[in-house]
Motif scaffolding. Structure first.
Motif, PDB file in Angstrom:
ATOM      1  N   PRO A   1     -58.523  55.498  42.156  1.00 29.63           N
ATOM      2  CA  PRO A   1     -57.650  56.667  42.272  1.00 29.63           C
ATOM      3  C   PRO A   1     -56.249  56.270  42.736  1.00 29.63           C
ATOM      4  O   PRO A   1     -56.077  55.338  43.532  1.00 29.63           O
ATOM      5  CB  PRO A   1     -58.364  57.520  43.326  1.00 29.63           C
ATOM      6  CG  PRO A   1     -59.105  56.530  44.160  1.00 29.63           C
ATOM      7  CD  PRO A   1     -59.525  55.428  43.234  1.00 29.63           C
ATOM      8  N   VAL A   2     -55.251  56.967  42.243  1.00 31.87           N
ATOM      9  CA  VAL A   2     -53.871  56.798  42.701  1.00 31.87           C
ATOM     10  C   VAL A   2     -53.245  58.182  42.829  1.00 31.87           C
ATOM     11  O   VAL A   2     -53.601  59.112  42.101  1.00 31.87           O
ATOM     12  CB  VAL A   2     -53.041  55.920  41.740  1.00 31.87           C
ATOM     13  CG1 VAL A   2     -53.558  54.490  41.712  1.00 31.87           C
ATOM     14  CG2 VAL A   2     -53.017  56.515  40.340  1.00 31.87           C
ATOM     15  N   MET A   3     -52.326  58.297  43.783  1.00 29.05           N
ATOM     16  CA  MET A   3     -51.524  59.505  43.915  1.00 29.05           C
ATOM     17  C   MET A   3     -50.271  59.321  43.059  1.00 29.05           C
ATOM     18  O   MET A   3     -49.605  58.274  43.118  1.00 29.05           O
ATOM     19  CB  MET A   3     -51.134  59.728  45.373  1.00 29.05           C
ATOM     20  CG  MET A   3     -52.292  59.642  46.364  1.00 29.05           C
ATOM     21  SD  MET A   3     -53.416  61.036  46.286  1.00 29.05           S
ATOM     22  CE  MET A   3     -52.440  62.316  47.047  1.00 29.05           C
ATOM     23  N   ILE A   4     -49.943  60.324  42.260  1.00 27.68           N
ATOM     24  CA  ILE A   4     -48.810  60.214  41.333  1.00 27.68           C
ATOM     25  C   ILE A   4     -47.526  60.504  42.106  1.00 27.68           C
ATOM     26  O   ILE A   4     -47.324  61.625  42.596  1.00 27.68           O
ATOM     27  CB  ILE A   4     -48.961  61.202  40.170  1.00 27.68           C
ATOM     28  CG1 ILE A   4     -50.293  60.963  39.452  1.00 27.68           C
ATOM     29  CG2 ILE A   4     -47.799  61.068  39.198  1.00 27.68           C
ATOM     30  CD1 ILE A   4     -50.612  61.998  38.389  1.00 27.68           C
ATOM     31  N   PRO A   5     -46.635  59.531  42.275  1.00 21.90           N
ATOM     32  CA  PRO A   5     -45.382  59.765  43.010  1.00 21.90           C
ATOM     33  C   PRO A   5     -44.323  60.379  42.091  1.00 21.90           C
ATOM     34  O   PRO A   5     -43.432  59.689  41.576  1.00 21.90           O
ATOM     35  CB  PRO A   5     -44.991  58.356  43.464  1.00 21.90           C
ATOM     36  CG  PRO A   5     -45.536  57.452  42.419  1.00 21.90           C
ATOM     37  CD  PRO A   5     -46.774  58.108  41.877  1.00 21.90           C
TER      38      PRO A   5
ATOM     39  N   ARG B   1     -43.467  50.213  37.951  1.00 24.89           N
ATOM     40  CA  ARG B   1     -42.641  49.760  39.081  1.00 24.89           C
ATOM     41  C   ARG B   1     -43.461  49.434  40.334  1.00 24.89           C
ATOM     42  O   ARG B   1     -42.908  49.091  41.369  1.00 24.89           O
ATOM     43  CB  ARG B   1     -41.605  50.837  39.406  1.00 24.89           C
ATOM     44  CG  ARG B   1     -40.514  50.904  38.359  1.00 24.89           C
ATOM     45  CD  ARG B   1     -39.786  52.224  38.358  1.00 24.89           C
ATOM     46  NE  ARG B   1     -38.760  52.251  37.310  1.00 24.89           N
ATOM     47  CZ  ARG B   1     -38.999  52.376  36.027  1.00 24.89           C
ATOM     48  NH1 ARG B   1     -40.250  52.499  35.601  1.00 24.89           N
ATOM     49  NH2 ARG B   1     -38.009  52.372  35.147  1.00 24.89           N
ATOM     50  N   GLY B   2     -44.764  49.571  40.219  1.00 24.99           N
ATOM     51  CA  GLY B   2     -45.603  49.293  41.391  1.00 24.99           C
ATOM     52  C   GLY B   2     -45.452  50.317  42.497  1.00 24.99           C
ATOM     53  O   GLY B   2     -45.666  49.993  43.676  1.00 24.99           O
ATOM     54  N   ASP B   3     -45.093  51.539  42.151  1.00 24.71           N
ATOM     55  CA  ASP B   3     -44.869  52.580  43.150  1.00 24.71           C
ATOM     56  C   ASP B   3     -46.013  53.573  43.253  1.00 24.71           C
ATOM     57  O   ASP B   3     -45.906  54.564  43.988  1.00 24.71           O
ATOM     58  CB  ASP B   3     -43.584  53.352  42.830  1.00 24.71           C
ATOM     59  CG  ASP B   3     -42.339  52.491  43.005  1.00 24.71           C
ATOM     60  OD1 ASP B   3     -42.443  51.484  43.739  1.00 24.71           O
ATOM     61  OD2 ASP B   3     -41.298  52.829  42.419  1.00 24.71           O
TER      62      ASP B   3
ATOM     63  N   PHE C   1     -42.998  52.544  52.197  1.00 19.59           N
ATOM     64  CA  PHE C   1     -42.831  51.108  51.989  1.00 19.59           C
ATOM     65  C   PHE C   1     -44.117  50.407  51.536  1.00 19.59           C
ATOM     66  O   PHE C   1     -44.050  49.357  50.921  1.00 19.59           O
ATOM     67  CB  PHE C   1     -42.326  50.453  53.275  1.00 19.59           C
ATOM     68  CG  PHE C   1     -41.030  51.020  53.763  1.00 19.59           C
ATOM     69  CD1 PHE C   1     -39.853  50.737  53.102  1.00 19.59           C
ATOM     70  CD2 PHE C   1     -40.999  51.872  54.862  1.00 19.59           C
ATOM     71  CE1 PHE C   1     -38.639  51.272  53.544  1.00 19.59           C
ATOM     72  CE2 PHE C   1     -39.798  52.406  55.308  1.00 19.59           C
ATOM     73  CZ  PHE C   1     -38.615  52.115  54.643  1.00 19.59           C
ATOM     74  N   GLY C   2     -45.276  50.962  51.886  1.00 21.32           N
ATOM     75  CA  GLY C   2     -46.525  50.329  51.483  1.00 21.32           C
ATOM     76  C   GLY C   2     -47.202  51.000  50.321  1.00 21.32           C
ATOM     77  O   GLY C   2     -48.226  50.501  49.826  1.00 21.32           O
TER      78      GLY C   2
END
Length: 757
Positions: free
Chosen positions: A211-215, A285-287, A341-342
């Motif tokens: 899972p990832v949170m969409i920024p 972008r690895g964000d 930042f992380g």
């Protein structure tokens, strides 16, 4: 006697309350985390953090929108697949890096070959459909692109989106699968992310992983968008598409592909294709924000909670409040720092609610515990009897008025006690001085002032008392002045003055309520009359031990000399009376010295004492054919702290009495044992025994048994045992003999070291 009942101290009450609060608060934060009860609040914090950290639109992503204008120009949906083929052909001319076609092509049509040929011209990724549940009771069903399209596509991806509890899209699973297969999210596939698969899974259901949170970088329209109709009609310059990631999807009204997002606002929606574009931008972008597991969220909440709970025990209320505020700020800074930042999302709400809950709860319970303890102690104080008469006051019926009334009574009692102490010190018969650490006099009584005047050194408040103490010269060992460099915290000693007076000086450190040494309390007692009485007493003992013994010894010597002309019967009677007089003088002297002689305390092995006493009386016992048996004296040392000479004499008296009151041929039994930190000496005989009347006055002076004696031996034994803080008991019955039991406290000395000596 003061009235009291056992109850926990204030500290114990607070510890008990602390444990209860800690358990309740820990259960609360655990329930909040595991039950996902703070998700809505965490979503609000996440959304605000996301909006505050927006980023510029990406330059390498373009959306080709199937918008309202395209529908009006081309016609109603769905379009023929030849239209989609024309669009892919136009894109192929511009040579994009990759194409994500967010349109389902699961039903076969006659144009599939045409579209497949266009798909092959560029790296094109097509979506699939995952229906949950599937038909006929299946957990799910899969619909892949039809026929030639599945083979022509660069990859097949899933485009599933998952709503949070408030029906907002914040999270996506990069990989889903089931039945041994897995599919990447469309954006993940375009970004070149490799699938991990599910080799360890055994379930047949659908699963979601990674899972990832969409920024989201902004709201709807944040990504550069061109109209589908402009693309196929050639109105889009090739440089806009060249080398870029292109996503094609529906944005038109009524297409059913709009979703609420944190940045779309309350009234607008964001198209699924734009959500994919936002996710693709983050992955490139690895964000992408990775949410932590419940385990880490629980760890943060419990760590913050227990830091505050430990602070409750160690810090003042003010510092505890500062700690609570500091922890709250630190949690927010940690969460925002990890987010910014992380690229990690650590939900803070459970931790913040835990702090917000436990702080007032502890404050309430702490005040309640202290209030209850204070009320109980004040009631106990009120119930205690003392010498101060006072008007009876009854506390009110309400808690606050009860405490106020009880506190008022305690203050009145304290004032009475202060007045009582002032009067008592002022009327003490001994000189009393209270000084500071510097020797300056703070308080004295009338006798202290009289003593100072008699010695020619009057004292007043503020006078240096060391000048008075210098008038005394030590008359033995001990410390006379607390102001000497080697003086202990308390001391005592005897002193004399130039005028011939004898005094006892005692001092002790004065401490305040915090146990801080603040001064000295010094007492000086005139013992001149006592010393004179001791001299008279010693003279009387000298008279008994020498001047009275000499004539009696001379009488006995004359009776044993040449023929005196005195009939033998009368001579025997005279000799017996002379011996009784000698025994009386000896026992009286021994008793007097046992009462007044300073004890020479040392570790004493009672084994040696009993054996020495038995050896001393061996001739007497043998003369009467009586055997003295000793039990337990050879097992191990039996150490006590005492005066060896006096203890030996006391045991000799008891064994001697046992021999005296036993018939010829009997046995006197002596035994030693230990129990309850005491050493017991038991001396038993099977002689004449005693009646209850004789037992009642057994240890009184001049109390004689059924046979001749002076009646001071047992009084001596009782005196020696009492001075050693021991006990002595006797059980006896006529014709059954007597048993004497001495109990003395065990010594703390090492018995093996003593035995080695």
């Amino acid at each position: 006697m003061p009235h009291s009942r056992k109850r926990p101290s204030a500290a114990n009450r607070l510890y008990a309350e602390w444990v209860a609060v800690a358990l309740i608060a820990t259960l609360l934060v655990t329930s909040l985390v595991l039950g996902r009860l703070t998700d809505r609040l965490d979503h609000i914090i996440y959304d605000h953090a996301l909006i505050a950290s927006g980023r510029p639109p990406p330059d390498d992503i373009v959306i080709v929108a199937i918008d309202n204008r395209s529908l009006q120009a081309i016609g109603r949906w769905p379009w023929p697949r030849s239209i989609h083929a024309r669009a892919l052909d136009r894109l192929a001319e511009a040579r994009p890096r990759a194409i994500g076609y967010d349109v389902l092509f699961v039903e076969p049509t006659a144009d599939d070959a045409l579209l497949a040929a266009s798909v092959l011209k560029s790296p094109t990724y097509l979506p699939m459909v995952i229906d949950v549940p599937g038909p006929n009771g299946a957990a799910y069903s899969i619909a892949l692109p039809s026929g030639l399209l599945k083979e022509a596509a660069a990859g097949i991806a899933q485009v599933s989106l998952h709503f949070d509890g408030d029906r907002v899209i914040r999270k996506a699973y990069l990989e889903e699968g089931g039945g041994g297969r897995s599919w990447l999210q469309l954006a993940a596939l375009m970004a070149g992310i490799e699938p991990l698969g599910s080799p360890g899974r055994r379930d047949e259901g659908l699963w979601q992983e990674r899972p990832v949170m969409i920024p989201y970088g902004g709201g709807a329209g944040h990504i550069r968008t061109i109209s589908f109709i402009d693309l196929i009609e050639g109105r889009v310059p090739a440089e806009i598409l060249a080398g870029r990631y292109v996503l094609i999807g529906a944005t038109a009204d009524g297409m059913g592909d709009g979703y609420p997002t944190p940045t779309s606002g309350e009234t607008s929606l964001m198209a699924g294709v734009e959500i994919q574009a936002q996710l693709l931008d983050a992955l490139l972008r690895g964000d992408a924000i990775v949410p932590v597991s419940d385990r880490w969220e629980l760890a943060l909440a419990t760590a913050a909670l227990w830091i505050l709970l430990i602070g409750f025990l160690r810090l003042s209320p003010r510092r505890t409040a500062n700690l609570a505020v500091g922890l709250s700020i630190a949690i927010l800074l940690l969460v925002l720092g990890l987010f910014r930042f992380g690229h990690i999302w650590l939900p803070p709400s459970a931790a913040l609610i835990g702090l917000l809950f436990v702080y007032p709860l502890w404050g309430w319970r702490r005040l309640q515990a202290i209030s209850t303890y204070m009320t109980d102690e004040l009631r106990d104080l009120q119930a205690e009897t003392d010498i101060f008469p006072r008007n009876a006051r009854y506390p009110g019926s309400r808690e606050v008025t009860q405490q106020a009334s009880l506190l008022r009574q305690a203050i009145d009692r304290l004032r009475d006690l202060r007045r009582f102490l002032s009067d008592a010190i002022g009327r003490l018969p001994d000189a009393l001085f209270v000084t500071g650490l510097d020797g300056r006099l703070a308080l004295t009584n009338a006798e202290g002032r009289r003593l100072a005047r008699r010695l020619g050194t009057p004292v007043e408040t503020g006078t240096d008392l060391r000048a008075l103490l210098e008038l005394f010269r030590p008359a033995g060992t001990g410390h006379l002045s607390p102001f000497a460099s080697d003086a202990p915290a308390q001391g005592a000693g005897e002193a004399v003055t130039e005028g011939g007076g004898c005094y006892e000086i005692r001092y002790v450190a004065q401490r305040d309520a915090a146990n801080t040494h603040v001064g000295w309390i010094i007492r000086i007692v005139d013992i001149s009359p006592l010393k004179q009485a001791e001299r008279h007493r010693e003279e009387a003992l000298q008279l008994l031990s020498h001047d009275m013994r000499a004539p009696q010894s001379a009488i006995i010597s004359l009776l044993h000399g040449p023929e005196t002309g005195i009939p033998k019967a009368i001579a025997n009677r005279i000799e017996n009376l002379a011996n009784r007089t000698l025994d009386l003088a000896e026992d009286f002297v021994q008793l007097a010295r046992a009462e007044a002689k300073p004890l020479a305390i040392e570790p004493v092995d009672l084994n040696d004492v009993v054996i020495d006493a038995a050896d001393t009386l061996w001739p007497t016992a043998r003369a009467r054919n009586i055997r003295v048996e000793i039990e337990g004296a050879y097992d191990a040392p039996h150490l006590v702290d005492g005066d060896r000479q006096l203890l030996t004499r006391a045991v000799i008296n008891l064994i001697g009495n046992a021999i005296k009151y036993s018939e010829e041929g009997m046995i006197v039994h002596c035994s030693l044992s230990e129990a309850d930190d005491h050493v017991r000496i038991t001396i038993a005989d099977r002689g004449a025994g005693m009646t209850e009347q004789q037992l009642a006055g057994l240890f009184a002076r001049f109390q004689q048994g059924p046979r001749e004696g002076v009646g001071l031996g047992l009084a001596f034994v009782r005196t020696v045992v009492a001075r050693h803080h021991g006990t002595i008991n006797c059980t006896s019955a006529p014709g059954e003999g007597s048993s004497f039991i001495i109990g003395l406290h065990k010594s703390d000395a090492d018995p093996f070291a003593e035995a080695g000596e």
